[in-house]
Design a protein around this motif. Structure first.
Motif, PDB file in Angstrom:
ATOM      1  N   GLY A   1       9.066  10.266  -0.313  1.00 27.23           N
ATOM      2  CA  GLY A   1       9.052   8.916  -0.852  1.00 27.23           C
ATOM      3  C   GLY A   1      10.017   8.747  -2.005  1.00 27.23           C
ATOM      4  O   GLY A   1      10.804   7.803  -2.058  1.00 27.23           O
TER       5      GLY A   1
ATOM      6  N   ILE B  48       3.837   0.667   8.432  1.00 25.35           N
ATOM      7  CA  ILE B  48       2.474   1.057   8.062  1.00 25.35           C
ATOM      8  C   ILE B  48       1.514   1.116   9.250  1.00 25.35           C
ATOM      9  O   ILE B  48       0.467   1.746   9.201  1.00 25.35           O
TER      10      ILE B  48
ATOM     11  N   TYR C  36      -1.215   9.208  -0.314  1.00 26.85           N
ATOM     12  CA  TYR C  36      -1.718   9.427   1.040  1.00 26.85           C
ATOM     13  C   TYR C  36      -2.882  10.399   1.054  1.00 26.85           C
ATOM     14  O   TYR C  36      -3.903  10.168   1.680  1.00 26.85           O
TER      15      TYR C  36
ATOM     16  N   PRO D  25       3.088   7.435   7.614  1.00 29.13           N
ATOM     17  CA  PRO D  25       3.989   6.737   8.531  1.00 29.13           C
ATOM     18  C   PRO D  25       5.469   6.910   8.200  1.00 29.13           C
ATOM     19  O   PRO D  25       5.827   7.267   7.086  1.00 29.13           O
TER      20      PRO D  25
ATOM     21  N   VAL E 292       8.519   0.442   5.326  1.00 26.68           N
ATOM     22  CA  VAL E 292       7.543   1.420   5.790  1.00 26.68           C
ATOM     23  C   VAL E 292       6.800   0.833   6.971  1.00 26.68           C
ATOM     24  O   VAL E 292       6.318  -0.287   6.925  1.00 26.68           O
TER      25      VAL E 292
ATOM     26  N   GLU F 160      -4.366   7.157   3.200  1.00 24.63           N
ATOM     27  CA  GLU F 160      -4.447   7.190   4.654  1.00 24.63           C
ATOM     28  C   GLU F 160      -5.438   6.132   5.155  1.00 24.63           C
ATOM     29  O   GLU F 160      -5.178   5.414   6.108  1.00 24.63           O
TER      30      GLU F 160
ATOM     31  N   LYS G 164      -4.627  -3.039   7.332  1.00 24.25           N
ATOM     32  CA  LYS G 164      -3.903  -4.062   8.075  1.00 24.25           C
ATOM     33  C   LYS G 164      -4.659  -4.454   9.345  1.00 24.25           C
ATOM     34  O   LYS G 164      -4.710  -5.622   9.717  1.00 24.25           O
ATOM     35  N   LYS G 165      -5.234  -3.453   9.972  1.00 21.81           N
ATOM     36  CA  LYS G 165      -5.957  -3.729  11.216  1.00 21.81           C
ATOM     37  C   LYS G 165      -7.338  -4.330  10.931  1.00 21.81           C
ATOM     38  O   LYS G 165      -7.893  -5.035  11.764  1.00 21.81           O
TER      39      LYS G 165
ATOM     40  N   ALA H 221      -4.200   2.514   4.572  1.00 24.57           N
ATOM     41  CA  ALA H 221      -3.164   2.093   5.522  1.00 24.57           C
ATOM     42  C   ALA H 221      -3.778   1.366   6.711  1.00 24.57           C
ATOM     43  O   ALA H 221      -3.110   0.612   7.405  1.00 24.57           O
TER      44      ALA H 221
ATOM     45  N   ILE I 165       0.856  -1.180   0.000  1.00 22.52           N
ATOM     46  CA  ILE I 165       0.000   0.000   0.000  1.00 22.52           C
ATOM     47  C   ILE I 165       0.893   1.230   0.000  1.00 22.52           C
ATOM     48  O   ILE I 165       1.796   1.341   0.826  1.00 22.52           O
TER      49      ILE I 165
ATOM     50  N   ILE J 232       0.735  -7.299   4.618  1.00 17.87           N
ATOM     51  CA  ILE J 232       0.525  -5.918   4.186  1.00 17.87           C
ATOM     52  C   ILE J 232       1.810  -5.136   4.423  1.00 17.87           C
ATOM     53  O   ILE J 232       2.330  -5.090   5.532  1.00 17.87           O
ATOM     54  N   ILE J 233       2.295  -4.546   3.359  1.00 20.94           N
ATOM     55  CA  ILE J 233       3.544  -3.787   3.471  1.00 20.94           C
ATOM     56  C   ILE J 233       3.291  -2.366   2.983  1.00 20.94           C
ATOM     57  O   ILE J 233       2.553  -2.156   2.019  1.00 20.94           O
ATOM     58  N   GLY J 234       3.901  -1.411   3.641  1.00 23.00           N
ATOM     59  CA  GLY J 234       3.782  -0.030   3.172  1.00 23.00           C
ATOM     60  C   GLY J 234       4.812   0.223   2.093  1.00 23.00           C
ATOM     61  O   GLY J 234       5.838  -0.448   2.029  1.00 23.00           O
ATOM     62  N   SER J 235       4.549   1.203   1.258  1.00 26.24           N
ATOM     63  CA  SER J 235       5.542   1.598   0.270  1.00 26.24           C
ATOM     64  C   SER J 235       5.662   3.119   0.296  1.00 26.24           C
ATOM     65  O   SER J 235       4.676   3.824   0.502  1.00 26.24           O
ATOM     66  N   ALA J 236       6.877   3.613   0.117  1.00 27.65           N
ATOM     67  CA  ALA J 236       7.090   5.056   0.156  1.00 27.65           C
ATOM     68  C   ALA J 236       6.629   5.721  -1.138  1.00 27.65           C
ATOM     69  O   ALA J 236       6.317   6.894  -1.175  1.00 27.65           O
ATOM     70  N   CYS J 237       6.577   4.955  -2.211  1.00 26.35           N
ATOM     71  CA  CYS J 237       6.074   5.449  -3.492  1.00 26.35           C
ATOM     72  C   CYS J 237       6.153   4.293  -4.460  1.00 26.35           C
ATOM     73  O   CYS J 237       7.169   3.616  -4.557  1.00 26.35           O
TER      74      CYS J 237
ATOM     75  N   VAL K  48       1.989   4.832   0.778  1.00 25.71           N
ATOM     76  CA  VAL K  48       1.680   5.924   1.709  1.00 25.71           C
ATOM     77  C   VAL K  48       2.550   7.145   1.387  1.00 25.71           C
ATOM     78  O   VAL K  48       2.844   7.963   2.244  1.00 25.71           O
TER      79      VAL K  48
ATOM     80  N   GLN L 183      13.454   6.576  -2.279  1.00 27.03           N
ATOM     81  CA  GLN L 183      13.678   5.538  -3.278  1.00 27.03           C
ATOM     82  C   GLN L 183      14.947   5.738  -4.073  1.00 27.03           C
ATOM     83  O   GLN L 183      15.612   4.771  -4.429  1.00 27.03           O
TER      84      GLN L 183
END
Ligand code: FES
Lengths: 85, 399
Positions: free
Chosen positions: B273, B291, A13, B300, B289, A18, A24-25, A21, A6, A37-42, A8, B277
């Motif tokens: 971001g 999350i 975002y 985050p 990340v 947002e 996951k919960k 994100a 995903i 579930i993994i976050g990605s910066a872009c 963020v 990268q």
């Protein structure tokens, strides 16, 4: 394990990432131990400019644009070959 | 010699109001004259407490500061202050104390004191005596004759790890009437400072001034009997912090950016971001990340080996700008990436801001629900605040 990325980053975002994100919960019990579930910066929005719209997420290798929790879950179930209730 | 690149004057202060008062009757002004590399700190205590005291001390401190910045002779400064202050109708005096400290590039400190508790020089962890001389300044014209002020002047050459500590009498007189300190904290404060420094030799000016004021508050059983302020100037090896944000204008500079980051000696923050990268690719390090960590409505944080803090870019920087704009907060317990960044900034003396100037096309999308400010402006704003409000040595580089 099925990888779900995903984004963020800024662009995603503010266009809905947002909310994503939080997936996951909110993951349904039955698939909780089947996906990661993994976050990605872009996820590379610059290259998708004009082609697709944010927010972005990736399920395995499949990119989802204008992603919502619903779309994301659909794709996850599809790739897991499971029926979504 | 205080070499610009080797040593640095960290200035920190902390204040408490007299119990029940909304405003502080003491005034602390700090200024960094960027071009000349001087640090000036002024502490003034106005007669009484509350608004009236606040007006007196603010006027005194701002005059003292402005005169000092322009290198006006001290006698003229004091005379002008005496002439300008409104005269108290009850006591028939115009009264506020002040301490002015001006430390220049070479570690030369000029100190002017009027009626505040004596300024302390802490050297090698001990209170150190230094020579001072007295000057008497007279001003005629008040109804009851002569207004006379005894001013204490001193010049000290500071060395690395020296600290100058000064405070208002709310600190030295705290605890008055207590069994163990019938006349107040007074000289026992020396021991207190020495003990702290012995346990914590590199304690920052900010932290030490806070500890002193907090102890004064305890002495008064949490109800300060007077306004209390403490200012510290600490000569130390500068602590460096690098903040990188934004992709370089041209891709050919990506390597250069990675080079800056990996060779930097100090703490490192990366905001953005795309920037993350680029570094991940160039340095071959993975980004993770976190999350689960959406705090304070901000995207985050991430982690990368060798980077102390990695955050999203423009939203987080915007939030940081808001925190900085509000000035020094009473406590530092805020949550979220912008606060994490703020705490790291407070601990740094020299801040290198490296700003990539490539415009993110995606951010120019007019249908976006929020307006994203241009990175350049956000960062310029932050840089100005860091210099003016937080006395940081800021170096801005656009790539
Ligand atoms: S910010 Fe999401 S893909 Fe770039």
């Amino acid at each position: 394990m099925l990888n779900v990325r995903i984004c963020v980053g800024t662009y995603c975002y503010i266009t809905g990432g947002e909310e994503l994100a939080k997936l996951k919960k909110n993951l349904p019990e039955e698939i909780r131990d089947k996906v990661e579930i993994i976050g990605s910066a872009c996820l590379g929005c610059h290259d998708m400019e004009g082609v697709a719209r944010p927010p972005y997420a990736k399920v395995g290798d499949v990119l989802i644009q204008e992603c919502t929790e619903d779309k994301l879950l659909d794709e996850i179930y599809r790739q897991l070959n499971m029926e979504r209730k | 010699m205080l070499n610009k690149d080797k040593l640095f004057v960290e200035v920190g202060s902390y204040q408490n109001n007299k119990y029940g008062n909304m405003v502080c009757g003491d005034c602390v002004l700090l200024k960094k004259c960027v071009g000349e590399n001087r640090n000036i700190a002024v502490l003034s205590d106005g007669l009484g407490s509350g608004v009236k005291a606040n007006v007196l001390s603010t006027m005194t401190a701002s005059m003292a500061m402005n005169f000092r910045v322009r290198h006006e002779p001290i006698i003229r400064t004091v005379k002008t202050i005496m002439k300008t202050l409104p005269v108290d109708s009850v006591r028939n005096i115009s009264y506020s104390t002040f301490t002015i400290v001006d430390v220049d590039n070479n570690g030369e400190a000029k100190i002017v004191e009027f009626d505040n508790p004596p300024l302390l020089l802490v050297r090698n962890g001990k209170i150190h005596q230094f020579p001072t001389s007295d000057t008497i300044i007279r001003k005629e014209g008040l109804t009851n004759g002569l207004d006379e002020r005894r001013i204490k002047l001193s010049d000290v050459t500071l060395k690395k790890e020296d600290r100058l500590v000064f405070y208002s009498d709310g600190v030295s007189q705290s605890g008055i009437g207590n069994m163990d300190m019938p006349f107040g904290w007074e000289e026992n404060i020396y021991q207190f400072i020495e003990d702290i420094i012995e346990k914590n030799p590199y304690i920052s000016a900010r932290e030490l001034s806070k500890r002193i004021v907090k102890q004064a508050e305890l002495n008064d059983i949490l109800k300060p009997k007077d306004d209390t302020s403490c200012v510290i100037m600490y000569v130390r090896e500068p602590r460096r912090l690098l903040i990188c944000t934004g992709p370089p204008f041209s891709e050919s500079k990506d390597k250069y950016l990675a080079e800056i980051v990996s060779s930097y000696r100090g703490k490192k923050i990366v905001c953005g971001g795309t920037t993350s990268q680029i570094l991940s690719r160039e340095l071959n390090r993975e980004i993770t990340v976190d999350i689960d960590d959406v705090v304070a409505g901000l995207p985050p944080k991430s982690t990368m080996e060798g980077i102390d803090l990695m955050t999203e870019g423009i939203i987080t920087l915007g939030a940081l700008g808001e925190i900085l704009k509000a000035g020094m907060p009473k406590d530092l317990n805020g949550q979220g990436p912008a606060w994490d960044m703020f705490r790291m900034i407070l601990d740094a003396d020299i801040i290198d801001l490296v700003v990539g100037t490539k415009i993110n096309v995606a951010h120019q999308d007019p249908t976006l629900p929020v307006e994203l400010e241009i990175r350049r402006n956000v960062v310029k704003n932050i840089a100005a605040l860091l210099e003016e409000k937080f006395m940081k040595d800021v170096r801005l580089q656009f790539i």
